[in-house]
Design an enzyme around this catalytic site. Structure first.
Site, PDB file in Angstrom:
ATOM      1  N   ARG A   1      69.795  34.568 120.215  1.00 10.41           N
ATOM      2  CA  ARG A   1      69.910  33.342 119.420  1.00 10.41           C
ATOM      3  C   ARG A   1      70.185  32.134 120.309  1.00 10.41           C
ATOM      4  NH1 ARG A   1      74.619  35.963 116.011  1.00 10.41           N
ATOM      5  NH2 ARG A   1      73.297  37.737 116.598  1.00 10.41           N
TER       6      ARG A   1
ATOM      7  N   LYS B   1      76.049  46.961 126.705  1.00 11.21           N
ATOM      8  CA  LYS B   1      75.570  47.953 125.750  1.00 11.21           C
ATOM      9  C   LYS B   1      75.906  49.365 126.257  1.00 11.21           C
ATOM     10  CE  LYS B   1      71.579  45.372 123.972  1.00 11.21           C
ATOM     11  NZ  LYS B   1      71.946  45.363 122.543  1.00 11.21           N
TER      12      LYS B   1
END
Length: 572
Positions: A419, A334
């Site tokens: 996920r 990120k």
């Protein structure tokens, strides 16, 4: 918002009146009083020199000076404040309390003369508007009014307050309960690291006075109202617990710290605790979860809290939360501007544990008589905990992993890690609790795409074909507590994008950035049995907010804890 604080410059003193003060004391004496703060208090507590105030919420009818049945409006004084004997005439008309308080959340601080010690709640009266008509007295407006009241008290460094619930007819019970919860939420601050002189004023002691239900302490209706209030207070405590977890920084809230917090909940509220450590995750085949935490110094784990014997006959409900305690993005790192708030990427797990706390507390409050508090016989709260770090052992983009369900998964992007954690947790929990599973819910700060779609104001809720009713019920539960869930679709095209891969059964991401929240939901759907009702709640927006809004603080909000608790306790 119009606020009057100064005693001499822009406020006024209520006329000296023995009868007026006696009326307020009589209300104080008759009202059923429930301690709100500090948490767990059984009686009001405060330092001897603390400043006190009485907080009155004023629900007005139509605010026209030409309304004959409300002649008090012409004098500028609402009837609800008559007992204070506020002076009428030119001064009151200039200040026009009635018009001022017709705005939801408008506050005016009054000073009854001769009211005695500066520290007593009788020495100040904070009047708070609930709107111009009776229809404005809604749970949403009560939350906003409570937040305005707490903000006004904080500005004056008033730390002791008696909050009087408004008399709104048949809505009084629901509004009193929501008022109590709202005060608890509005007073929340993550200020444990601040010096004493920098920390904002907090309520040392707060009491909810149930004025519409005053009377015989043994009255069954009043006792039922008090039980409703205590239920809402437990929900508020669960939300604040989730906020504390989410706001703790990544060094102070590792997977091990989350495990410790869950274990403490189990001990305090009689929940059944279990934890799969890294070696057990390997034995059980939860390789997706292991891959996410492979580079971290604190290994991943899967924690469950079981709340048994809830009295229902609908089977077992599974509630699963994403608990990535810090998300660097992995090797798909990120950038600056995105990474700083990633200690809150465990907001789903925090909300699940907050709901576990609330349900556990309410089960204890229900007593040993065995009365049902839920339509479910058991609720299992499960959190998948990992830190998505970078290092030599970090999972690599396009690495192919074997999931607990047996499906091979190509890692489309290491920053789509949540996920993976959820997929193994969902699959494992269904297998562990077997055919008795009646429904599955997961919560996760899953996708930036959901924030782009809905902003910080709502979570997205998805469901499989069996879960439409479940999703609708969750929406209703959220709406009752000011947590908005907006339905989003899983279309055939989303499912095709996830399954269309040359070398693996599934890819964890779609081939483009479009519809990212929907393709993430389509991926998770593959790890839930088709016949089992399932709802996925993407809380990425409202779980971590950029500004304070009403009872919602800046930072970690605990979003979802109230929705899940309400749903569990709903017997419909």
């Amino acid at each position: 918002r119009l606020t009057m604080f100064s005693r001499w410059r822009c406020g006024w003193r209520v006329a000296s009146s023995v009868a007026g003060r006696a009326a307020l004391r009589q209300v104080q004496t008759l009202a059923r009083r429930i301690p709100l703060l500090p948490p767990g208090a059984t009686a009001p507590t405060a330092s001897p020199k603390a400043k006190g105030a009485t907080v009155l919420f004023v629900p007005l009818e139509a605010g026209s000076t030409e309304t004959p049945e409300r002649a008090d409006l012409a004098a500028g004084v609402p009837a609800e404040l008559d007992f204070l004997e506020v002076p009428t005439g030119p001064l009151a008309q200039r200040l026009d309390l009635a018009t001022r308080l017709s705005e939801t959340g408008a506050t005016t601080l009054l000073y009854p003369t001769g009211s005695g010690n500066n520290t007593t709640s009788l020495s100040r009266v904070l009047a708070v508007g609930l709107g111009a008509t009776a229809a404005d007295a809604t749970p949403d407006n009560v939350r906003d009014a409570a937040a305005a009241a707490v903000q006004a008290l904080r500005a004056q460094k008033i730390t002791v307050a008696d909050f009087y619930s408004p008399d709104c007819g048949e809505n009084s019970e629901a509004l009193a309960a929501e008022l109590g919860r709202a005060v608890v939420l509005a007073d929340y601050r993550f200020d444990g690291h601040l010096a004493e002189d920098k920390a904002p004023a907090r309520l040392e002691s707060a009491v909810l006075a149930l004025t519409p239900f005053a009377g015989d302490p043994a009255d069954e209706n009043a006792k039922a109202v008090e039980a409703t209030v205590r239920r809402h207070l437990a929900v508020g405590a669960g939300t604040n617990f989730a906020r504390d977890l989410a706001n703790r920084r990544g060094d102070a809230c590792t997977p091990a710290d989350m495990e410790t917090a869950a274990r403490a909940l189990a001990e305090e509220f009689g929940l059944e605790f279990s934890c799969l450590q890294a070696a057990e995750l390997e034995d059980e085949g939860l390789r997706l979860l292991l891959a996410v935490g492979a580079a971290a110094t604190v290994p991943p784990r899967l924690v469950t809290l079981e709340c048994n014997d809830l009295g229902g006959d609908a089977g077992t409900l599974l509630v699963v939360g994403k608990g990535v305690t810090f998300d660097t993005g992995g090797l798909n790192l990120k950038p600056t501007g995105s990474i700083e708030g990633m200690h809150m990427d465990m907001g789903g797990a925090a909300a699940v544990l907050g709901a576990a706390r609330a349900v556990g507390e309410l089960k204890q409050l229900s007593g040993p008589d065995g009365s049902a508090i839920s339509k479910y016989s058991k609720v299992v709260f499960c959190v998948a905990l990992a830190e998505n770090a970078i290092g030599p052992l970090a999972v690599k983009p396009h690495e192919i992993l074997r999931s607990h369900r047996g499906l091979s998964v190509s890692v489309g992007n290491t920053d789509a890690e949540g996920r993976l954690c959820l997929a193994d947790a969902l699959s494992w929990a269904q297998q562990r609790y077997g055919p008795d599973v009646a429904g599955v819910i997961d919560l996760a700060t899953l996708t930036g795409a959901c924030v782009v779609a809905l902003g910080e104001y709502a979570a997205g809720v998805f469901a499989n074909e069996s879960g439409a009713v479940l999703a609708a019920s969750l929406q209703a539960s959220g709406r009752r507590h000011g947590e908005e869930l907006h339905p989003l679709p899983i279309l055939p095209g989303h499912r095709k994008e996830i399954a269309d891969h040359d070398h693996a059964d599934l890819c964890s991401t779609g081939p483009t950035r479009w519809g990212g929240a929907c393709t993430a939901a389509a991926f998770l759907e593959r790890f839930v049995d088709e016949s089992t009702p399932w709802a996925h709640i993407d809380i990425a927006g409202p779980a971590m907010t950029s500004a304070e809004r009403g009872v919602v603080p800046k930072g970690g909000t605990g979003f979802g804890a109230a929705t899940i608790t309400d749903f569990v306790l709903s017997k419909a």
